[in-house]
Write an enzyme that holds these catalytic residues in place. Structure first.
Site, mmCIF file in Angstrom:
data_model
loop_
_atom_site.group_PDB
_atom_site.id
_atom_site.type_symbol
_atom_site.label_atom_id
_atom_site.label_comp_id
_atom_site.label_asym_id
_atom_site.label_seq_id
_atom_site.Cartn_x
_atom_site.Cartn_y
_atom_site.Cartn_z
ATOM 1 C CG HIS B 266 -1.838 1.149 1.619
ATOM 2 N ND1 HIS B 266 -3.195 0.937 0.730
ATOM 3 C CD2 HIS B 266 -1.577 2.767 2.367
ATOM 4 C CE1 HIS B 266 -3.436 2.333 1.105
ATOM 5 N NE2 HIS B 266 -2.735 3.394 1.780
ATOM 6 C CD GLU B 267 1.909 3.621 3.730
ATOM 7 O OE1 GLU B 267 1.775 4.348 3.268
ATOM 8 O OE2 GLU B 267 0.319 3.439 4.456
ATOM 9 C CG HIS B 270 -0.027 6.265 0.349
ATOM 10 N ND1 HIS B 270 -0.603 6.941 -0.973
ATOM 11 C CD2 HIS B 270 0.426 5.159 0.682
ATOM 12 C CE1 HIS B 270 -1.756 7.053 -0.359
ATOM 13 N NE2 HIS B 270 -0.864 6.458 0.617
ATOM 14 C CD GLU B 296 -5.109 6.233 0.623
ATOM 15 O OE1 GLU B 296 -5.336 4.479 0.485
ATOM 16 O OE2 GLU B 296 -4.499 6.754 1.553
#
Lengths: 501, 501
Positions: B266-267, B270, B296
């Protein structure tokens, strides 16, 4: 302006300066610890902006007017305020002499130089670092000429790190050490295999060494709410914003646990000094240590005078046994005590024993003196480095990684810093002698009770931060002038005993 | 002023602002990663100075004059410059409405609040955090009133995180999701033990999980020269100064390796978005992602649409086997695929499956809406939190640590952020559908070749940074308006297949 307002402004100014130095210090710290590799330019850009702002803040018209007003009202200020105004004005008068664009360019240069030095050291590539180091020496000479045109540039920088220090003093100091230490080392050399230090080498996994660091920090009495440890290529200590946030670093070598152990104790000594400033000095220029010499007197006090003493080793030996049970099989505390005190002319300053250490420092002093006097080019530094190591220590330098590239000082712009290590070592012994008049140091160490020792240092040294100049502080603590023969007496006594001379 | 000079000044202004945001961002990052515990006040003091300087810089007379002049010369500026001037003026006009002392006090509050939140979460002590959270909500309402007196304060903040978003849009969006997802969840509930996820739980030593993180970052195609990873209580991503220095963090749970695995992915999403900005946007306000929703859409794209897909799991399964040979005995790639997609109403948002995830977000949305409307006090938040978890997810919250204290958003002042997670998830599916028109995504994943996927995202989303508003950027990439039913279609198809419905 009213005096009470001006006094408030003085505190606000220093709080602002502390904030900028917090931000800049953290950017350097981050660069050595957590930042990804390819980010040096990014940091350089930010530091150049912040240092420009810091420069404007500390040399701006408003600031100068404030400080000059306060200076004219000196007799109505407290002792602390007087010293703040003195230190701030002194640094302004210096900074005013350096053109802002050159100051900012230098900050940027240091960030890149640090990055290039890391790579150069890793890859044994002095030519990569050479142009940066050339610019650093060149800038140091130029800045010294701006600030003190009548002084030798190296004298200017020696004095920056240790108030009042000059080349002629260093020459005398080092000559004294040399005259006493060289014969001692020769005698020790004749008993080369008298001490066996194989117990220090083996397989010491990093995570176990990290646990050992935590234990050592506990024994030293460091307050972990305000002092943290991480790993870097070259160990250092830095305080960020105030003494409430102090960082030490170490470097783990898997086959040699003593290397990190003594880095932790050395940096721990710096951290004790920094965090020991009286709390009301925080966010002022009086916060933290006063000079590099006094700083090293504390770090090397903990590292050598305590950390390499018999009672300290006897106290921490059970911790070593519990962390490294296999490696310590058949080894006793006395073996460790002897091993960590083995005298062995070697390549790496930070791993050197107490006796040969000063020779490492002397080599750097002589090299700096020559480059700063224009008698040696940066290009020829490695050759001259290697020659001096052969001459003074009898060792052959196999590569620049273990030679001229080993220390981080030059890449950080710190030229004239090294002598303070030797000076600090000598201060430390005289302080210990004084402490022993009222504190039973050996019993404290044997029982692992550092507080009486720390209390003495806090009372006589730490609490004052930069309130007194180093010479005055030292003489207050000693109740006597500095005497380097205490240091040589100490070394002779300890090592004659160890080597049965 | 001459136009070419003003254009240069515009770049210099942004470079300065980047430097301040680098310093402030690093101080926050350091606070969550490396700083000793007792240093929050120290950081608060520094941040208050830096944010005051940043405020002066970005709203000062000179800056306003420069931007207004450039605005009047709009037609002679490039598209990028026009957008820079627009964004800077918009933020100045907003900041001018907030009194400086309140702005600075808020920055200080956030540092302390973050610190208190950590302690409160660790010790399950909501009352400790309550007064800080109260002040944060109160300040958010107050600031919204200053900036947009005619808007509902919650609408103001929703729009801050996602340009154009309002409560009425959220109400409709969430109602759509609810109408499709609640029946799906009910059907899945009837087959509660259909998927066995015990293979995710066991003993996964932290240093092995850290190695896995490195492997995952390599698979994702993150450039480790510019992206680094460390550990924090709550995973996050931040860029410091520019997209050239990006940090992700994760949190290792020894008995559950999937938790950190999906945090890293997830990170990592980003970080891919941030570092994918065109290099010429660096040190300007156009650098980095444009909105939380688009951000997101990328993070949840990598986490779920790719990271929880069958071909991705089949590709990385051999890595899991080599790092966790014992734990993976008797387990196959398909078992992992099914396990990481198990639907299970639960307590922790960041560990939630794709289907129930939006209910976690909805709960936060409803709570924020109520507090921001004065219909719920901060004091009653835990009770209402627990009630909604029971009602929506059927779970009983055992303590505030696993309840209202679980997320770091509120302690960081981010109120109105949560809806962007759900919105981003929906954007992501529609982007994937579009990507699949030209990229054979499944084959890329199966073969571990992320570059064609990353290239599509870089071309259509990342490179633009903040050049286009989110809605425009999305419609350019999709060549169609946003349609949330793509998301619900995707979830229905995937989970009907997984659960044999």
């Amino acid at each position: 302006m009213q005096l009470h307002e001006a006094r408030e402004q003085l505190m606000k100014l220093q709080a602002k300066m502390s904030a900028f130095s917090h931000a800049m210090g953290l950017i350097y710290y981050d660069g050595s610890t957590a930042a990804p590799k390819g980010t040096a330019q990014n940091r350089g850009r930010t530091l150049s902006v912040l240092s420009e702002e810091h420069y404007k803040l500390s040399t701006g018209e408003e600031t100068v007017a404030l400080l000059e007003y306060l200076d004219s009202e000196k007799e109505n200020l407290t002792e602390k305020e007087q010293r703040m105004v003195y230190l701030l004005l002194r640094s302004i008068r210096q900074m005013q002499k350096i053109p802002m664009d050159e100051y900012v360019a230098y900050e940027e240069l240091l960030v890149e130089a640090d990055d290039q030095w890391h790579t150069a050291k890793e890859t044994n590539d002095f030519p990569l670092f050479e142009p940066y180091l050339e610019k650093i020496f060149e800038t140091n000479i130029r800045f010294a000429k701006y600030c003190a045109p009548d002084m030798h540039p190296y004298d200017y920088w020696l004095n920056e790190y240790e108030d009042g220090l000059t080349m002629s003093q260093c020459d005398v100091f080092f000559a004294t050490l040399r005259s006493r230490l060289v014969p001692l080392i020769q005698k020790i050399r004749q008993k080369q295999n008298y001490i066996d230090d194989t117990c220090l080498f083996g397989n010491f996994p990093e995570h176990k060494q990290a646990e050992f660091s935590d234990k050592l920090m506990e024994v030293l009495g460091l307050d972990r709410d305000h002092v943290t440890i991480s790993t870097t290529e070259h160990p250092f200590t830095t305080s960020l914003g105030s003494h409430f946030d102090t960082r030490i670093t170490t470097h783990y070598i898997p086959n040699n646990f003593a290397s990190s152990m003594y880095s932790v104790i050395h940096e721990g000594g710096h951290a004790l000094y920094d965090t020991g400033s009286a709390d009301d000095l925080a966010y002022t220029v009086l916060d933290g240590g006063v000079s590099m010499g006094i700083h090293e007197s504390q770090s090397r006090f903990y590292e050598n005078l305590l950390g390499r003493s018999r009672p300290f080793i006897w106290h921490i030996f059970p911790i070593m046994q519990s962390l490294f049970p296999l490696q310590m099989q058949g080894v006793g505390a006395e073996d460790i005590y002897r091993a960590v005190n083995r005298v062995q002319p070697s390549l790496i300053r930070v791993d050197a024993d107490e006796v040969t250490y000063c020779l490492h420092v002397m080599i750097r002093y002589e090299l700096e003196k020559k480059v700063m006097s224009g008698k040696l080019s940066v290009h020829d530094l490695p050759k001259e480095w290697n020659r001096l190591y052969k001459e003074y220590l009898g060792v052959t330098v196999p590569d620049d990684t273990r030679g001229v590239l080993q220390d981080s000082h030059w890449s950080g712009g710190a030229i004239g810093y090294f002598p303070s290590y030797a000076l600090g070592s000598a201060y430390g012994v005289q302080l210990l002698n004084k402490m022993k008049e009222t504190v039973d140091v050996d019993t404290c160490l044997k029982e692992g009770k550092m507080e009486p020792i720390n209390r003495w240092n806090r009372e006589h040294i730490w609490q004052y931060g930069s309130l007194y100049p180093p010479k005055k502080l030292l003489e207050m603590a000693l109740d006597a002038p500095f005497d380097p023969s205490c240091y040589t007496d100490y070394l002779e006594k300890k090592y004659k005993d160890l080597y049965g001379l």
